[in-house]
Design an enzyme around this catalytic site. Structure first.
Site, mmCIF file in Angstrom:
data_model
loop_
_atom_site.group_PDB
_atom_site.id
_atom_site.type_symbol
_atom_site.label_atom_id
_atom_site.label_comp_id
_atom_site.label_asym_id
_atom_site.label_seq_id
_atom_site.Cartn_x
_atom_site.Cartn_y
_atom_site.Cartn_z
ATOM 1 N N GLU A 266 1.115 -1.290 -0.025
ATOM 2 C CA GLU A 266 -0.028 0.137 0.488
ATOM 3 C C GLU A 266 0.962 0.830 0.035
ATOM 4 O O GLU A 266 2.143 1.704 1.015
ATOM 5 C CB GLU A 266 -1.053 0.226 1.434
ATOM 6 C CG GLU A 266 -2.009 -1.102 1.295
ATOM 7 C CD GLU A 266 -2.705 -1.319 0.051
ATOM 8 O OE1 GLU A 266 -3.609 0.042 -0.224
ATOM 9 O OE2 GLU A 266 -3.225 -2.361 0.231
ATOM 10 N N CYS A 303 -1.538 9.382 4.005
ATOM 11 C CA CYS A 303 -1.946 8.522 3.148
ATOM 12 C C CYS A 303 -3.363 8.474 1.849
ATOM 13 O O CYS A 303 -2.799 9.222 0.668
ATOM 14 C CB CYS A 303 -1.173 6.631 2.529
ATOM 15 S SG CYS A 303 -2.720 6.175 3.505
HETATM 16 P P1 NAP Z 1 9.031 4.067 4.039
HETATM 17 O O1 NAP Z 1 10.099 4.717 3.813
HETATM 18 O O2 NAP Z 1 8.618 3.636 1.819
HETATM 19 O O3 NAP Z 1 9.298 2.836 4.478
HETATM 20 C C1 NAP Z 1 8.245 1.997 4.726
HETATM 21 C C2 NAP Z 1 9.417 1.079 5.288
HETATM 22 O O4 NAP Z 1 9.675 0.059 4.078
HETATM 23 C C3 NAP Z 1 10.756 1.134 6.067
HETATM 24 O O5 NAP Z 1 10.808 -0.050 6.966
HETATM 25 C C4 NAP Z 1 11.634 1.459 5.226
HETATM 26 O O6 NAP Z 1 13.339 0.758 5.877
HETATM 27 C C5 NAP Z 1 11.559 0.356 4.075
HETATM 28 N N1 NAP Z 1 12.152 0.602 2.808
HETATM 29 C C6 NAP Z 1 12.003 1.611 2.363
HETATM 30 N N2 NAP Z 1 12.638 1.512 0.851
HETATM 31 C C7 NAP Z 1 12.651 0.626 0.996
HETATM 32 C C8 NAP Z 1 13.488 0.000 -0.304
HETATM 33 N N3 NAP Z 1 14.514 0.307 -1.411
HETATM 34 N N4 NAP Z 1 14.209 -1.573 0.512
HETATM 35 C C9 NAP Z 1 13.868 -1.990 1.259
HETATM 36 N N5 NAP Z 1 12.932 -1.434 2.029
HETATM 37 C C10 NAP Z 1 13.278 -0.108 2.316
HETATM 38 O O7 NAP Z 1 7.764 5.349 4.534
HETATM 39 P P2 NAP Z 1 7.569 6.018 5.759
HETATM 40 O O8 NAP Z 1 8.760 6.710 5.262
HETATM 41 O O9 NAP Z 1 7.320 4.769 6.190
HETATM 42 O O10 NAP Z 1 6.212 5.906 5.557
HETATM 43 C C11 NAP Z 1 5.464 7.526 4.034
HETATM 44 C C12 NAP Z 1 4.890 7.185 2.903
HETATM 45 O O11 NAP Z 1 4.543 6.463 3.512
HETATM 46 C C13 NAP Z 1 4.310 8.411 1.982
HETATM 47 O O12 NAP Z 1 4.405 8.088 1.021
HETATM 48 C C14 NAP Z 1 3.320 7.770 2.600
HETATM 49 O O13 NAP Z 1 1.371 8.157 1.377
HETATM 50 C C15 NAP Z 1 2.725 6.403 2.297
HETATM 51 N N6 NAP Z 1 2.104 5.786 3.205
HETATM 52 C C16 NAP Z 1 1.204 4.694 2.913
HETATM 53 C C17 NAP Z 1 -0.249 4.579 3.425
HETATM 54 C C18 NAP Z 1 -0.827 3.470 2.737
HETATM 55 O O14 NAP Z 1 -1.973 2.277 3.438
HETATM 56 N N7 NAP Z 1 -0.783 3.428 0.948
HETATM 57 C C19 NAP Z 1 0.014 4.394 4.376
HETATM 58 C C20 NAP Z 1 0.777 5.408 5.558
HETATM 59 C C21 NAP Z 1 1.657 5.671 5.115
HETATM 60 P P3 NAP Z 1 13.883 1.836 5.654
HETATM 61 O O15 NAP Z 1 13.479 3.713 6.451
HETATM 62 O O16 NAP Z 1 15.169 1.948 6.009
HETATM 63 O O17 NAP Z 1 14.559 2.714 4.238
#
Ligand code: NAP
Length: 530
Positions: A266, A303
């Site tokens: 998501e 989100c």
């Molecule tokens: P994030 O930076 O993508 O991190 C989510 C998790 O995934 C973290 O544990 C992160 O670890 C890991 N991760 C990220 N990129 C990775 C990669 N390339 N390879 C392996 N692991 C990876 O997201 P966030 O900062 O927590 O949240 C912000 C984003 O989430 C916004 O864009 C928001 O819209 C979205 N969001 C979506 C929803 C939904 O339900 N659709 C809900 C909430 C938030 P690291 O930090 O170590 O990279």
């Protein structure tokens, strides 16, 4: 008092074989918080999945009460942690204590709903077509199907919901409810919170005599560990909530596996809002006030935040824009979740602000210190979208653009070409809906949830909720990550043909000992078979 050790929690044991460490940062002060966290090693990743795989069969034979009890103990364990948990999360995320109390109540509430679902058994979707040996020209076999656990599930939580979409969030709880072992990659934005919650889950497994290997959690601030988790041969499914970049790179890694598996990612969304004429004629100011509240809720870190609005040029849209401008000018800046999200926000706002034909509605001064973000509302002619590549990309935070259309045809044209989104919102009257039926139809195809005369933030956790949407909102538009239906991501049909009755799972036996509703020869019933 529970202690944060900074170690991995593998099958109930706190272990740390690695030497690299990282610390959590207080986003409000920039200071490092107590306790350093060990980066998991690749050997530790392997141990988590081996333990998970070994726990799989014991989870399948556990009683319904054991699984439901496990979930209820997790919920009460989160409540028992009390101030200790709230204080640590507040320090790691800057989310206000009142918001965290509310989010914890949502998390315990949703966890108990899954316990109810385990007891009512409807998620098994049991279907029975009885055999008929006398059928001509061929005997009819006895065919019975139910949904059953897929195997070990790897979970990545998001930073913006440290309880509801993290270690004990819907992904973990729905996977455990489906009897899948879980390995969580802790979010480096709130690692201490993750560990405290992981300890609750491990204790709950022990309390219900369930195998410790059914849950493990690893820490990491880099991407190697996450990639190793999704690439491991014993991983059967992945649940991710976070950014499009993160979700996409994990989905690509999953697709490159020798044995592809499902990944339910998501991701971000822009959640367009459409302002239709009849509604604007009577309440443009009121809609603008609700819009500003929604944009600023949680410092825009949802989100479902409404990142774009479409209205038709005229007096009513002008009134909407002036109210939005006034309200945004007096909205105080607030602290974002972590320096990375804050830096991306500042960069994203600068990108929008420097786009040709885009004007700010308020004077936007980003505070120079800390992770504070000021609300930023812009306006532009809708034609700016076509001439400015990337203008509609999600910027995570309290920012939104109001696009001015010449007519409702412009809205329809945008909707036809837009990419998938978690939600779309329509402000209108029933008359508006009739006159813009095509817009509604197009949006229904493009998004997961359509909101009428409300705002998309604040998701109700219920059986009918759908939180997902066509790519890039999610990698699989057929499934939700919020609400009880999220369990279907981790269950696969298991079909039994001509099996002797005692060898069938209880849910499919003639006597229906678990009393669940089953589709028997096309009729939904809780009756036993004659
Ligand atoms: P994030 O930076 O993508 O991190 C989510 C998790 O995934 C973290 O544990 C992160 O670890 C890991 N991760 C990220 N990129 C990775 C990669 N390339 N390879 C392996 N692991 C990876 O997201 P966030 O900062 O927590 O949240 C912000 C984003 O989430 C916004 O864009 C928001 O819209 C979205 N969001 C979506 C929803 C939904 O339900 N659709 C809900 C909430 C938030 P690291 O930090 O170590 O990279």
């Amino acid at each position: 008092m529970t202690l944060i050790t900074g170690k991995q929690l593998i099958a109930g044991n706190a272990v740390a074989a690695g030497t690299n460490r990282f610390a959590a940062t207080n986003p409000a002060t920039g200071e490092s918080l107590p306790c350093e966290f060990f980066e998991a090693t690749l050997e530790e990743v392997g141990q988590c999945l081996e333990q998970a795989d070994a726990a799989f069969y014991a989870l399948q034979t556990a009683s319904i009460e054991q699984i439901a009890g496990l979930l209820e103990s997790i919920a009460s364990g989160l409540e028992t942690l009390s101030d200790e948990l709230l204080d640590r999360t507040h320090a790691e995320t800057a989310l206000p204590i009142a918001r965290l109390q509310g989010e914890r109540a949502r998390t315990t509430g949703q966890t108990r709903k899954f316990a109810d679902l385990v007891r009512d058994g409807s998620w098994r979707q049991a279907r029975i077509d009885q055999g008929d040996a006398a059928r001509e020209p061929m005997p009819k076999p006895d065919v019975r199907t139910l949904l059953a656990a897929v195997g070990p599930v790897v979970v990545f939580g998001a930073s913006n919901f440290p309880y509801a979409i993290s270690v004990a969030g819907t992904d973990t709880i729905s996977a455990l409810a489906a009897r899948c072992p879980v390995v969580v990659k802790a979010h480096p934005g709130h690692p201490g919170t993750c560990e405290l919650i992981a300890q609750v889950i491990s204790a709950a497994l022990a309390e219900h005599n369930l195998p410790a290997g059914a849950f493990s959690m690893v820490q990491s601030a880099g991407h190697e560990v996450g990639l190793a988790l999704v690439e491991h041969t014993l991983t059967a499914a992945v649940a991710f909530t976070g950014s499009l970049r993160g979700g996409r790179s994990l989905a690509d890694a999953v697709a490159a596996r020798a044995e592809p598996i499902p990944i339910y990612a998501e991701m971000g969304s822009t959640n367009p809002v459409f302002l239709l004429p009849d509604a604007m004629a009577t309440r443009s100011k009121q809609i603008a006030e609700g819009y500003l509240q929604s944009v600023n809720m949680g410092v825009g870190q949802f989100c479902t935040s409404p990142g774009m609005v479409f209205g038709i040029e005229g007096e009513q849209l002008q009134s909407f824009l002036s109210t939005a401008g006034e309200k945004s000018a007096v909205t105080p800046p607030a602290t974002m979740l972590h320096p990375g999200i804050h830096a991306a926000y500042v960069k994203g706002v600068e990108r929008v602000a420097s786009s040709i034909r885009v004007e700010p509605l308020n004077s936007i001064q980003q505070p120079a210190e800390g992770c504070q973000a000021a609300c930023a509302i812009f306006t532009a002619p809708v034609t700016a979208i076509a001439s400015t590549p990337g203008l509609t990309d999600e910027v995570f935070g309290p920012v939104s653009v109001v696009y001015r259309c010449q007519s409702s045809d412009d809205m329809l044209q945008y909707a036809r070409g837009m990419e998938g989104s978690l939600t779309a919102t329509i402000h209108g009257t029933e008359q508006d809906l009739q006159e813009h039926a095509e817009l509604v139809q197009v949006l229904q195809r493009k998004v997961g949830r359509l909101v009428f005369n409300g705002f998309p933030t604040g998701i109700e956790v219920c059986a009918a909720m759908h939180h997902g949407g066509p790519y890039p909102a999610s990698t699989h538009s057929g499934y939700t990550s919020i609400g009880q239906a999220s369990i279907f991501r981790f269950a696969k049909p298991s079909c039994f043909q001509d099996f002797p009755n005692p060898a069938l799972p209880p849910e499919l036996q003639d006597a229906n000992p678990t009393g669940i509703a089953r589709l028997v020869d096309g009729r939904l019933t809780t009756d036993s078979l004659a």
